[in-house]
Write a protein that holds these residues in place. Structure first.
Motif, PDB file in Angstrom:
ATOM      1  N   PRO A   1       0.805  -1.233   0.000  1.00 39.50           N
ATOM      2  CA  PRO A   1       0.000   0.000   0.000  1.00 39.50           C
ATOM      3  C   PRO A   1       0.833   1.275   0.000  1.00 39.50           C
ATOM      4  O   PRO A   1       0.369   2.317  -0.439  1.00 39.50           O
ATOM      5  CB  PRO A   1      -0.809  -0.099   1.294  1.00 39.50           C
TER       6      PRO A   1
ATOM      7  N   PRO B   1      -2.969  -3.058  -7.406  1.00 33.83           N
ATOM      8  CA  PRO B   1      -3.119  -1.621  -7.171  1.00 33.83           C
ATOM      9  C   PRO B   1      -3.105  -0.852  -8.489  1.00 33.83           C
ATOM     10  O   PRO B   1      -2.605  -1.349  -9.494  1.00 33.83           O
ATOM     11  CB  PRO B   1      -1.889  -1.277  -6.323  1.00 33.83           C
TER      12      PRO B   1
ATOM     13  N   THR C   1      -5.451  -8.329  -2.740  1.00 36.08           N
ATOM     14  CA  THR C   1      -6.534  -7.410  -2.427  1.00 36.08           C
ATOM     15  C   THR C   1      -5.964  -6.044  -2.075  1.00 36.08           C
ATOM     16  O   THR C   1      -5.193  -5.903  -1.130  1.00 36.08           O
ATOM     17  CB  THR C   1      -7.447  -7.960  -1.313  1.00 36.08           C
ATOM     18  N   PHE C   2      -6.315  -5.060  -2.888  1.00 36.18           N
ATOM     19  CA  PHE C   2      -5.858  -3.690  -2.684  1.00 36.18           C
ATOM     20  C   PHE C   2      -7.066  -2.760  -2.755  1.00 36.18           C
ATOM     21  O   PHE C   2      -7.883  -2.872  -3.661  1.00 36.18           O
ATOM     22  CB  PHE C   2      -4.845  -3.282  -3.761  1.00 36.18           C
ATOM     23  N   GLN C   3      -7.163  -1.864  -1.747  1.00 32.05           N
ATOM     24  CA  GLN C   3      -8.230  -0.875  -1.763  1.00 32.05           C
ATOM     25  C   GLN C   3      -7.688   0.457  -1.287  1.00 32.05           C
ATOM     26  O   GLN C   3      -6.756   0.488  -0.486  1.00 32.05           O
ATOM     27  CB  GLN C   3      -9.384  -1.287  -0.836  1.00 32.05           C
TER      28      GLN C   3
ATOM     29  N   GLN D   1     -10.156  -0.445  -5.955  1.00 34.18           N
ATOM     30  CA  GLN D   1     -10.496  -1.695  -5.282  1.00 34.18           C
ATOM     31  C   GLN D   1     -10.293  -2.840  -6.255  1.00 34.18           C
ATOM     32  O   GLN D   1     -10.835  -2.828  -7.364  1.00 34.18           O
ATOM     33  CB  GLN D   1     -11.959  -1.646  -4.830  1.00 34.18           C
TER      34      GLN D   1
ATOM     35  N   GLY E   1      -3.557  -3.088   1.588  1.00 23.24           N
ATOM     36  CA  GLY E   1      -3.172  -4.009   0.537  1.00 23.24           C
ATOM     37  C   GLY E   1      -2.427  -5.182   1.108  1.00 23.24           C
ATOM     38  O   GLY E   1      -1.534  -5.035   1.936  1.00 23.24           O
TER      39      GLY E   1
ATOM     40  N   ILE F   1     -11.475   2.373   5.214  1.00 26.06           N
ATOM     41  CA  ILE F   1     -11.821   3.115   4.006  1.00 26.06           C
ATOM     42  C   ILE F   1     -13.333   3.172   3.917  1.00 26.06           C
ATOM     43  O   ILE F   1     -13.987   2.237   3.458  1.00 26.06           O
ATOM     44  CB  ILE F   1     -11.219   2.469   2.761  1.00 26.06           C
TER      45      ILE F   1
END
Lengths: 448, 158
Positions: free
Chosen positions: A153, B90, B137-139, B86, B133, A409
């Motif tokens: 991230p 990413p 699964t990345f949001q 989402q 992330g 989020i």
């Protein structure tokens, strides 16, 4: 002076609290425990009672005693790790041995993070003790080397893909695609901008807190079919690249060539792993020693026994947790997370810098309860405690009652409870790989 | 939901042609950028794009080949005030964040700590990022508070 990094931030916490910064915490309308909040003088009885409560569910898998060892049993340690001057708590480490393929030229790397939340073996180039592993070459025969950019991230890990023979404990695998993390700039090509678009470089021992990552999570490959698409069907940020000595271009990487969960390449015991860590006191422990065990239901020592199996969404490896009034459908178990990350607005965050503020510092230790539900409908309650991180001993690297704020989020419906390493203390936790029969169930699942 | 989809479907042809016009334009900033940057993103991400008109903004949806969905929120003032993503991979954050990419990197560096990196959060006065992330699964959501139209709840942006 052992871990100045952590205590720089926590000294700030204490200082601010002493100045009245903690005064705004008001009341927390939940049952609290005096056990963890009181100082070490009350240690043995209170800490043992609290650790038994947090480890209560371990009775469901209590028959596993790995102290006798065995070819599928590897000791793991939660301790200061490779960088004592900047180390962090709750990172489990194992040793792995890699060899140049088909040779007996090998090296053993200590302090590799055992991670149920990722897939694939990644080792710092600086930790290879000078061993030069065979780089994976572009199958087109152009002499290019394959590299990988793994996204996070906040950043990325970058470096070449190599093929190595691997030994972990008594298990061996040959020709394993692994990722060499280019932490010493020994890999000559420039990092492509489509990789750096992920954020900051995490290719360092300091930023991972480890000499590498042993990803033994729910899947076989780190990317899967998508990375085998033609480049025109992929888009930035790409995972795999084909590199000359100076530049890299995005590449299609066949599934069988991708960086792989090494467990699946073992001759046996290849359907998943077990992590077992001892129960520790609510006040923490200087270190904790447990076991990484390969295979589920493949040997006399690794059966599911009475563990509760929670099957997960095969797309993203998550299950549902109910906590307070929240239904958190993207929850997961993760030995690579060093706390329990869940949202509870009534618990004050630790004051201090941006790192301290990610953790909870309640005015007294809280006893809380979550309920997990797998896709198979199986349910399990998880009692846990959250203590004031700033009051736990600075000399303890294994901390049972650490919680923090998740990145929530709003609007996306993707809220989660991240059951990090504290969950593993006092439990025997199974991680079964996608599509693999493992005991009475088929992966992907978690069980404990 | 069907209501939104039908509106988006009607809007599609016009935007397909606009995207074509901008194919040769240089990729420009998205967050904080204007409508051109939305089209640039559509090209850059090689994604299909849908527009949903709302009273205070347009939402542009870009679905990439991995299945990741990017939403870009364009205000009536013509600025991208929020983006969300989402999916299993990413998005390109340099492209998506535009001029906010370097502030993103700086904040990430300031808060980075050892261990597995599963989440990050930036809450500056005029730049907010929430991102998670891990494997497949990345949001995330990012927005510029000063550009958010009055009356729009950022928390409710999907």
């Amino acid at each position: 002076m052992l871990h100045a990094y952590r205590w720089t931030l926590l000294l700030a916490v204490v200082a601010l609290t002493a100045c009245g910064g903690g005064g705004g915490t008001s009341t927390i309308s939940r049952s609290t425990s005096s056990s963890g909040a009181s100082s070490s003088s009350s240690s043995s009885s209170s800490s043992s009672s609290s650790s038994s409560s947090s480890g209560a569910s371990s009775s469901s898998s209590g028959g596993h005693n790995f102290s006798a060892g065995g070819p599928n049993v590897v000791p793991i340690t939660v301790g200061p790790g490779p960088t004592p001057s900047s180390s962090f708590f709750n990172i489990p480490y194992a040793s792995v041995t890699v060899c140049i393929a088909d040779t007996s030229t090998c090296t053993t790397i200590q302090d590799v993070l055992v991670d149920t939340g990722s897939v694939g073996l990644r080792l710092m180039a600086s930790a290879l003790n000078g061993l030069t592993l065979n780089e994976q070459h572009d199958p087109s025969g152009n002499g290019n080397v394959i590299a990988e950019c793994l996204p996070f991230p906040d950043g990325y890990i970058w470096g070449p893909v190599a093929t190595a023979d691997l030994t972990i404990g008594g298990e061996k695998a040959s020709a394993v695609p692994i990722n060499i993390i280019d932490d010493n700039s020994s890999f000559s090509p420039t990092v492509p901008s489509s990789c750096t678009s992920n954020g900051i470089s995490l290719s360092s021992v300091d930023l991972l807190g480890a000499n590498g990552v042993l990803g033994v999570g729910l899947y076989t490959q780190d990317c899967g079919p998508y990375c085998a698409y033609s480049v025109s069907q992929q888009r930035s940020p790409y995972y795999y690249y084909s590199c000359t000595a100076s530049t890299c271009t995005p590449a299609s990487e066949a599934v069988g060539s991708q960086v792989i969960n090494p467990v699946v390449l073992f001759a046996t015991d290849n359907n998943g792993v077990i992590l077992q860590l001892p129960a520790i006191a609510a006040t923490g422990a200087t270190s904790a020693t447990g076991y990484l065990v390969f295979g589920i239901g493949t040997e006399a020592n690794n059966g599911l026994e009475t563990a509760t199996v929670l099957t997960v969404n095969p797309i993203n490896g998550t299950f549902t947790t109910v906590f307070n009034t929240q239904t958190l459908s993207f929850s997961f178990l993760d030995s690579g997370s060093n706390g329990l990350f869940f949202l509870d607005n009534s618990i004050p965050n630790c004051p201090g810098n941006a790192q301290a503020m990610q953790f909870y510092c309640p005015t007294s230790t809280l006893s809380l309860l979550a309920m997990n539900e797998g896709q198979n409908g199986a349910m399990s309650t998880v009692p846990f405690q959250i203590a004031d991180l700033s009051k736990l001993s600075q000399f303890d690297f294994a901390l049972n009652d650490v919680g923090g704020t998740p990145t929530s989020i709003m609007g996306l419906g993707t809220s989660y409870f991240d059951f990090g390493l504290p969950f593993f203390y006092g439990r025997t936790v199974f991680t079964a790989i996608n599509g693999m029969p493992a005991g009475s169930a088929t992966g992907p699942y978690f069980a404990y | 939901m069907s209501h939104r989809i039908s509106r988006a479907a009607r809007a599609l042809p016009a935007f397909v042609s606009l995207a074509f016009v901008w194919l040769t334009s240089p990729a420009s900033a998205s967050l904080g950028g204007d409508a051109d940057s939305v089209s640039a993103d559509s090209v850059e991400f090689k994604g299909q794009r849908l527009r949903t008109a709302m009273p205070q903004f347009d939402r542009h949806d870009i679905t990439t080949g991995s299945g990741t969905v990017v939403h870009e929120y364009l205000s009536r003032a013509g600025k991208v005030f929020a983006v969300t993503w989402q999916g299993p991979t990413p998005p390109d954050l340099r492209q998506l964040f535009g001029s906010y990419f370097e502030p993103f990197r700086s904040a990430a560096a300031a808060q980075s700590r050892p261990g597995a990196h599963r989440q990050m959060s930036i809450a500056q006065s005029d730049f907010v990022v929430q991102a998670i992330g891990h494997l497949r699964t990345f949001q995330g959501k990012a927005y510029v508070p000063s550009l958010v139209p009055a009356g729009v709840s950022v928390a409710e942006l999907e």
